[in-house]
Each structure stands twice: as structure tokens, then as C-alpha cells.
Enzyme design. Structure first.
Site, short mmCIF file in Angstrom:
data_model
loop_
_atom_site.label_atom_id
_atom_site.label_comp_id
_atom_site.label_asym_id
_atom_site.label_seq_id
_atom_site.Cartn_x
_atom_site.Cartn_y
_atom_site.Cartn_z
N ASP A 122 0.86 -1.17 0.00
CA ASP A 122 0.00 0.00 0.00
C ASP A 122 0.90 1.22 0.00
O ASP A 122 2.11 1.12 0.22
CB ASP A 122 -0.90 -0.01 1.24
CG ASP A 122 -1.83 1.20 1.33
OD1 ASP A 122 -2.20 1.74 0.27
OD2 ASP A 122 -2.18 1.61 2.45
N SER A 123 0.31 2.38 -0.23
CA SER A 123 1.08 3.61 -0.13
C SER A 123 1.62 3.82 1.28
O SER A 123 2.63 4.50 1.47
CB SER A 123 0.21 4.81 -0.52
OG SER A 123 -0.89 4.93 0.37
N CYS A 156 -4.44 -1.10 -1.96
CA CYS A 156 -4.57 0.36 -2.07
C CYS A 156 -5.51 0.64 -3.22
O CYS A 156 -5.26 0.22 -4.36
CB CYS A 156 -3.19 0.98 -2.34
SG CYS A 156 -3.21 2.75 -2.68
N ASN A 157 -6.60 1.35 -2.96
CA ASN A 157 -7.58 1.66 -4.00
C ASN A 157 -6.97 2.54 -5.09
O ASN A 157 -7.20 2.31 -6.29
CB ASN A 157 -8.79 2.35 -3.39
CG ASN A 157 -9.68 1.41 -2.62
OD1 ASN A 157 -10.64 0.86 -3.15
ND2 ASN A 157 -9.38 1.22 -1.35
N THR A 158 -6.20 3.54 -4.70
CA THR A 158 -5.62 4.45 -5.69
C THR A 158 -4.64 3.72 -6.59
O THR A 158 -4.66 3.88 -7.82
CB THR A 158 -4.93 5.63 -4.98
OG1 THR A 158 -5.90 6.34 -4.19
CG2 THR A 158 -4.30 6.58 -5.97
N TYR A 167 -0.66 8.59 -2.00
CA TYR A 167 -0.70 8.48 -3.45
C TYR A 167 -1.75 9.41 -4.07
O TYR A 167 -1.65 9.78 -5.24
CB TYR A 167 -1.04 7.05 -3.86
CG TYR A 167 0.09 6.06 -3.82
CD1 TYR A 167 1.39 6.42 -3.50
CD2 TYR A 167 -0.15 4.73 -4.13
CE1 TYR A 167 2.42 5.50 -3.47
CE2 TYR A 167 0.88 3.78 -4.12
CZ TYR A 167 2.16 4.17 -3.79
OH TYR A 167 3.17 3.24 -3.77
N GLY A 168 -2.79 9.73 -3.30
CA GLY A 168 -3.94 10.46 -3.85
C GLY A 168 -3.59 11.68 -4.69
O GLY A 168 -4.13 11.85 -5.79
N CYS A 214 -11.02 3.46 0.60
CA CYS A 214 -9.58 3.65 0.89
C CYS A 214 -9.25 2.73 2.05
O CYS A 214 -9.98 2.70 3.05
CB CYS A 214 -9.30 5.10 1.25
SG CYS A 214 -7.60 5.40 1.80
N THR A 215 -8.16 2.00 1.94
CA THR A 215 -7.85 1.01 2.99
C THR A 215 -7.46 1.65 4.31
O THR A 215 -7.46 0.97 5.34
CB THR A 215 -6.74 0.04 2.52
OG1 THR A 215 -5.60 0.80 2.08
CG2 THR A 215 -7.24 -0.83 1.39
N HIS A 216 -7.13 2.94 4.30
CA HIS A 216 -6.88 3.63 5.57
C HIS A 216 -8.17 3.85 6.36
O HIS A 216 -8.15 3.91 7.59
CB HIS A 216 -6.23 5.00 5.33
CG HIS A 216 -4.78 4.95 4.96
ND1 HIS A 216 -4.35 4.62 3.69
CD2 HIS A 216 -3.65 5.21 5.67
CE1 HIS A 216 -3.04 4.67 3.64
NE2 HIS A 216 -2.58 5.02 4.83
N GLU A 231 -1.74 7.53 9.20
CA GLU A 231 -0.29 7.34 9.13
C GLU A 231 0.39 7.85 10.40
O GLU A 231 1.40 7.29 10.85
CB GLU A 231 0.28 8.07 7.91
CG GLU A 231 -0.08 7.45 6.59
CD GLU A 231 0.55 6.10 6.35
OE1 GLU A 231 1.77 5.98 6.55
OE2 GLU A 231 -0.17 5.16 5.97
#
Length: 256
Positions: free
Chosen positions: A3-4, A66-68, A35-36, A176-178, A144
Site C-alpha cells: 500500500d502507499s 490500495c484503491n488508488t 498516493y492520492g 480507501c484502505t486507511h 499514518e
């Protein structure tokens, strides 16, 4: 799995629960997080760099948690890497199918919300359901930083979610995985009357299916490896007990 940053650990939890005997390597591309705001070209370049690195480390299946990154780069990854690859996307299909009010919301990064992939999901699965698309500005950065319940994070979540209450939505798809790490704060606003959809368990089922289909065997060598592209591995190590409930050593592996 990569993921980012740390958001993909929400998927890691689901995959570990489904495959408790499997080794999992997780890479957080924290040097480039989030990444967005980045261009599609940047995200693809990072995805290929990360993908090749993980293959060099013995990966037999890659989860783009990561969706992005999935939206921007999964086609490029599949074209270049010869292993099964699992991506992730907002759970628009089940949310729309289960809606009783005919109105749902999708919470994701601006990049994901504006993507052709989300447009296709809406065209294919939303039907007559109205889908409200909202970006969680600042949410990724708060996760984060380990700020899962601070007043600043609570205020950022309320700013996005509170206006949705008056829109008669009954489901929210987390894109979004966050964002699953902020589900308790989202529920503070929505109560139990609105269903949250986190696609992590569906991703875990897909991983299990692909491993069986490709005849992969864990060989009983379970281990969990965590890597960050940041120079500061200690920061990620500090977050792991908070996010997945257990401490693990973290390696720093800059990929520039």
C-alpha cells in the site's frame, strides 16, 4: 502485499485471519505516501518498482492493498508481472444492492473517486441508486500518524460524514484502505443505522481462491515481514501494535 502506507494493514488483518499459516510480506511505500495527489504516471512507476522488488523477495501472489494504486496501476502490473495479482475497489456493488433508501455514499481519495474504475462500477452496479462521492481530506495522514481518535481526526471525520446524515443514505462504502481504521469515529456520527462496507474480507476470500486455483502451498513456513520505503523504520514499528495488535520488526528499504 503493498500500500502507499499503513492503510493496507486493514487488508493484512483479513488475509492473516483467512490464512493463518501463510507467510505474508507487507510493504508500505511511505516515502511516497499519500498516493492520492500524485499523477497516474507516478503511481504506475511506483507500482512497477514495488512489484518487481516483491517478486525478487519471493512473492507468489501480489495484493495491491490500495484503491488508488489499483485504479491507476493494476493493468500495468498484470501486463508486466507473471503472478496472480489481487486489487481492491470500493464496495459499491453490495452497498447499492442492499440499499433500501436508494441513496448510498462512497468515501475515498479524490483520485479514486474521479477514476474511470469508479465510473464503471457506478454504471454497472449502481442502477437507480444515487451515489454520493466524498473525499476524506486529511484522513490518510491522520492514520499514518497514528491519530485514530484525536480531536483533530474526529473533526476531520465529522466534517465529511455529518452532512451525509441528512442525505437519507443507508450504506457507506469505504474506498480507501486507511478508512476502516477510522470506522469507530465514523460510527460516532452515523450510529448503527448506516451500514459500513469494508472490502477487506472479500479480498481475503479472493486471495484464498487464487492460491487454491494456482496450487500454491504455504509449506508451513509462516512468517510476517514488514518493510517501509521510508528511512525511518521505527515510525512504522511504533504503529503496528496500534493497527494490528502486535509488535513486529520493520525493515527500511528505499526503492529510489
Amino acid at each position: 502485499m503493498y500500500d502507499s502506507g499503513l492503510g493496507g494493514l486493514s487488508v493484512w488483518r483479513a488475509v492473516r485471519a483467512a490464512l493463518p499459516d501463510w507467510p505474508i510480506t507487507y510493504l508500505a511505500d511511505q516515502a511516497y505516501c499519500p498516493y492520492g495527489p500524485r499523477s497516474r504516471e507516478e503511481i504506475i512507476a511506483r507500482a512497477l518498482k514495488v512489484g518487481h522488488y516483491l517478486v525478487s523477495q519471493g512473492a507468489t501472489l501480489l495484493v495491491v492493498a490500495c484503491n488508488t494504486a489499483t485504479t491507476a496501476a493494476i493493468a500495468a502490473l498484470r501486463a508486466e508481472l507473471s503472478l496472480p495479482i489481487v486489487g481492491i475497489e470500493p464496495a459499491i456493488k453490495p452497498a447499492a444492492a442492499m440499499s433500501r433508501t436508494g441513496r448510498i455514499a462512497v468515501l475515498a481519495t479524490e483520485y479514486t473517486l474521479a477514476s474511470e474504475r469508479v465510473k464503471t462500477l457506478l454504471d454497472d452496479h449502481a442502477g437507480d441508486v444515487d451515489v454520493l462521492r466524498r473525499a476524506g481530506h486529511g484522513w490518510v495522514e491522520q492514520v499514518e500518524a497514528g491519530e485514530l481518535s484525536s480531536e483533530r481526526t474526529r473533526a476531520l471525520v465529522r466534517k465529511v460524514v455529518e452532512p451525509l446524515i441528512d442525505e437519507n443514505i443507508d450504506h457507506i462504502a469505504l474506498g480507501c484502505t486507511h478508512y476502516p481504521f477510522l470506522a469507530p469515529l465514523i460510527r460516532e456520527v452515523t450510529g448503527d443505522g448506516i451500514q459500513l462496507y469494508d472490502p477487506a474480507e472479500a479480498i481475503a476470500r479472493r486471495v484464498c481462491d487464487l492460491l487454491r486455483r494456482h496450487g500454491c502451498d504455504s509449506q508451513g513456513d509462516r512468517y510476517y515481514r514488514f518493510i517501509t520505503t521510508s528511512d525511518d523504520a521505527g515510525e512504522m514499528a511504533l504503529r503496528l501494535p496500534q493497527l494490528i495488535g502486535h509488535p513486529y520488526p520493520v525493515e527500511s528499504q528505499p526503492l529510489d
